[in-house]
Write a protein that holds these residues in place. Sequence first.
Motif, short mmCIF file in Angstrom:
data_model
loop_
_atom_site.label_atom_id
_atom_site.label_comp_id
_atom_site.label_asym_id
_atom_site.label_seq_id
_atom_site.Cartn_x
_atom_site.Cartn_y
_atom_site.Cartn_z
N ASN A 37 0.85 -1.19 0.00
CA ASN A 37 0.00 0.00 0.00
C ASN A 37 0.88 1.23 0.00
OD1 ASN A 37 -2.52 -1.44 0.29
ND2 ASN A 37 -1.79 -1.93 2.35
N HIS A 38 0.25 2.39 -0.22
CA HIS A 38 1.04 3.62 -0.27
C HIS A 38 1.79 3.88 1.03
CE1 HIS A 38 -0.10 4.50 -4.26
NE2 HIS A 38 -1.40 4.52 -3.98
N ASP A 39 1.24 3.38 2.14
CA ASP A 39 1.94 3.60 3.42
C ASP A 39 3.03 2.56 3.67
OD1 ASP A 39 0.64 1.30 4.00
OD2 ASP A 39 -0.67 2.14 5.56
N GLY A 40 3.29 1.70 2.69
CA GLY A 40 4.40 0.77 2.82
C GLY A 40 4.02 -0.57 3.43
N THR A 41 2.80 -0.69 3.93
CA THR A 41 2.40 -1.98 4.50
C THR A 41 2.03 -2.93 3.36
OG1 THR A 41 0.14 -1.19 4.66
CG2 THR A 41 1.51 -0.97 6.63
N GLN A 96 -0.95 -12.35 0.79
CA GLN A 96 -0.21 -11.22 0.27
C GLN A 96 0.00 -11.44 -1.23
OE1 GLN A 96 3.43 -11.14 2.50
NE2 GLN A 96 4.05 -13.19 1.87
N ILE A 97 0.45 -10.41 -1.90
CA ILE A 97 0.52 -10.48 -3.37
C ILE A 97 1.93 -10.18 -3.83
CG2 ILE A 97 -0.38 -9.50 -5.52
CD1 ILE A 97 -2.74 -8.50 -3.47
N TRP A 98 2.52 -11.13 -4.52
CA TRP A 98 3.83 -10.91 -5.12
C TRP A 98 3.63 -10.51 -6.57
CZ3 TRP A 98 8.01 -11.03 -1.99
CH2 TRP A 98 7.89 -11.70 -0.77
N VAL A 99 4.44 -9.57 -7.02
CA VAL A 99 4.37 -9.16 -8.41
C VAL A 99 5.65 -9.61 -9.12
CG1 VAL A 99 4.02 -7.25 -10.02
CG2 VAL A 99 3.07 -7.12 -7.70
N ALA A 100 5.48 -10.39 -10.17
CA ALA A 100 6.61 -10.74 -11.03
C ALA A 100 6.46 -9.93 -12.30
CB ALA A 100 6.60 -12.23 -11.34
#
Length: 854
Positions: A169-173, A190-194
């Motif tokens: 998120n924009h707050d880094g969490t 949680q979501i990993w982006v490749a």
Amino acid sequence: MAALSQNLRWSWHRQTRDFFASLDPKVWDEVGHDPVALLGSIPTEKLAELSANADVVRQAADLERELNDYLTKPLWFQSDFHSPDKPSAIAYFSAEFGITAVMPQYSGGLGILAGDHLKSASDLGVPIIGVGLLYQSGYFRQSLTREGWQRESYPVIDPDNMPLTLLRNHDGTPAYVSVPLPDHRTLNAQIWVAHVGRVPLLLMDSDVTINDTATRQVTDRLYGGSSEHRVEQEFLLGMGGVKALRLYSQITGAPTPEVYHCNEGHAGFLAVERIRELMCGDERLDFGAAIEAVRSGTLFTTHTPVPAGIDRFDRGLAHRYLSAIEIPGVSTEQLLDLGAENYPGGEPNLFNMAVFGLRMARKANGVAKLHGKVSRRMFQQLWPGFDVTEVPITSITNGVHGPTWTDGRLADLAREHQNPGEHVNTYRWVRPASEGGISDEDLWKMRCDLRRQLVEDARRRVRESWLERGASPAELGWCDSILDPNRLTIGFARRVPTYKRLTLMLNDPDRLARILTDPKHPVQIIVAGKSHPDDEQGVSLIQQLVHFADQHGIRDHIAFLPNYDMDMAQTLMPGVDVWLNNPLRPLEASGTSGMKCAINGALNLSISDGWWDEMYDGRNGWVIPTAEGVDDPVRRDQIEAAGLYDLIEQSIAPRFYDRDETGIPRHWMEMVRHTMSTLGPHVQAQRMVSEYVEQLYTPVAAASRRLNALGHGDARSLSDYKARVRSGWNQIAVGHVVSKVGDVATVGDNVTFHADIRLGNLRPEDVEVQVVFGRVTPDDSISKFDVYAMNCIGEENGMFKYELTRALTQAGPYGYQVRVVPRNDMMDCYTELGLATNAERAADSPDLHYNFGS
Ligand SMILES: *Cc1c(COP(=O)(O)O)cnc(C)c1O
């Protein structure tokens, strides 16, 4: 260097990989050609040294510039594809993705196809977003026991050391999605982006501390565990996937998808989440309108005609899970009905993910022409009232990603021999030498180099396998001399479900042994494949094969290589001379491994099934005759195995060893050139992805845009229309039907059809009255037909009068039928509702079925 390692484009960009290898060739090999691991393993002093090296710094900068250029420049989709309905974004859902061996998130063809789809979409500039799961152990690693049984192990991956970035998120969490489970439990991920070139791939991971121990395990393995486990994974993939897309758009500003591509049934629950969004959102759609809005933007691809390959959950289990989803105004029963096999021959106690997927999709396709045909038959019951040829499941034949599957050395050779500006995919460089193509000598030398590379790799793998099987290094000297780099080499590698018949080659073991050790025309076979651990039969087939290959006298000619994966495939497929595939026709949906061989100049020897059924042309390889129709499976295997042995003995080996005075097999090389130049352009995943864009994504996007326009007016009205038509349909009746034609009709004569139709509460604009006009078959039905719409010319006593005049286009015994089908321009096709009312054929009435003259 970090930027280069974090974008998976390195997995198909030679220069980037070569650059990483050059930093420390030894470590590069040790870390399995993984740039992230490489950078993590190079000592700090060495890194400092490299960063002081102007040459290295310049190369890295050049590569980064090239990457940025690749990521931003206009490509085919931007420059060459023109349509007002271009989708702004397409979400591609799949349970597995095979991008590189370094990310073992695949079990076989389905995942690798998904990986190739994303890579080619990237190369074409198609705005796709991949959605999947991140499994802690992927599928499994295979080794062998002393006795040759498959042993599975589950090494755990470390996402922090992979080319993955956590979505924050924009707050880094960390950004989380959550889906509801029964008993008021919640599954978080949680979501990993490749980054797969230009394509983002979102991978959901349930291994987070806010989950309880059980839910942390949901993404532990691919295709492992109980049915509950599978449903939980699929809830996360489908529903969580939609939520992940929303978060990704909010955080990064990426466009929201207009098209949702459901790659096989595993992601079907994406429709439930999208229905929930629409019903709970500002517009408060009702269930019917929400279904129409969701369907309009969904594409479903079926990948298997094997019933065991389709997810079917016990209805009770599905009920328990679906009841965890709260959508005001929708009962669990209503959701269950969407996947119910409520048709003749269906199993009422199952929830079928393919049926669900098909019902929730505007368009559907199989993955080869023959598979399209088989799928239309397989799912015909969902469209009762129509002929099997009218079932709305089309096909797009699979392809493979050229840059991933072309051996690097062969790619270099292509570059040398290509004319400037010529696209690699034209394969013009392999046209005959007399027309300016590469010489037989150079191409044959390359084929021999690739075979040698494979033989060396196989020796190494056999040796390592024996060490794991408990042999001591001192016993293993023989491993260094098995196989022969100059011998005709046949490859066979695939997952080991029964229908692929791993052991067909062992049908007559003595005959196989004779073929392998033939003094004049010796042959060697390299075999690999994993079996799903729960598939006892598959596991035992592997053991039989290993047992055969272990024999003295044979082991020099046949090798089983454990742990088939992309890394092995990239050496195996280019290195073989012949790729063997012997599925039970028509159970192989497409198959892609043979395509990877063809682009490297290996020839296919296959049952006429899947892609080979449409691409074999008599000169690009061999077809093993099928004994389809022989009901006894043992007999069928015998016949097909004999056909296989005959081909190797009588055609393949003699041709391979037929050399001219310089040692070159000229006839063989003709086939190699022909294979590469004709199949090469055709089997590309770029061809496949552009067909998806033109034939499926774009029309689906157009429908989605219309039905999801602000207010969802069209979705509501289509839903109302369908409800009205469904409830009024049984009042429709076809009355008197006649046709008029001269006594002896010939081609060009006009025929006029008249029909009286009763429509009950429906209006003429709600329906289409059709003449189905075609050839009469011996069993007195109509085949090879054309369909023409009749015109409504008036109403009399509650009957609507329809008429049509057509010229006869062919001579022969023709017949016709008149039928009524729904009509609405918001539907994709008239078969959509599976409703059709045919004229009753009265036994004594020639009217309804008129045989024209010759
Ligand atoms: C290409 C490939 C497959 C799929 O091959 P099929 O022809 O569909 O059986 C499976 N596994 C690996 C490692 C591959 O490279």
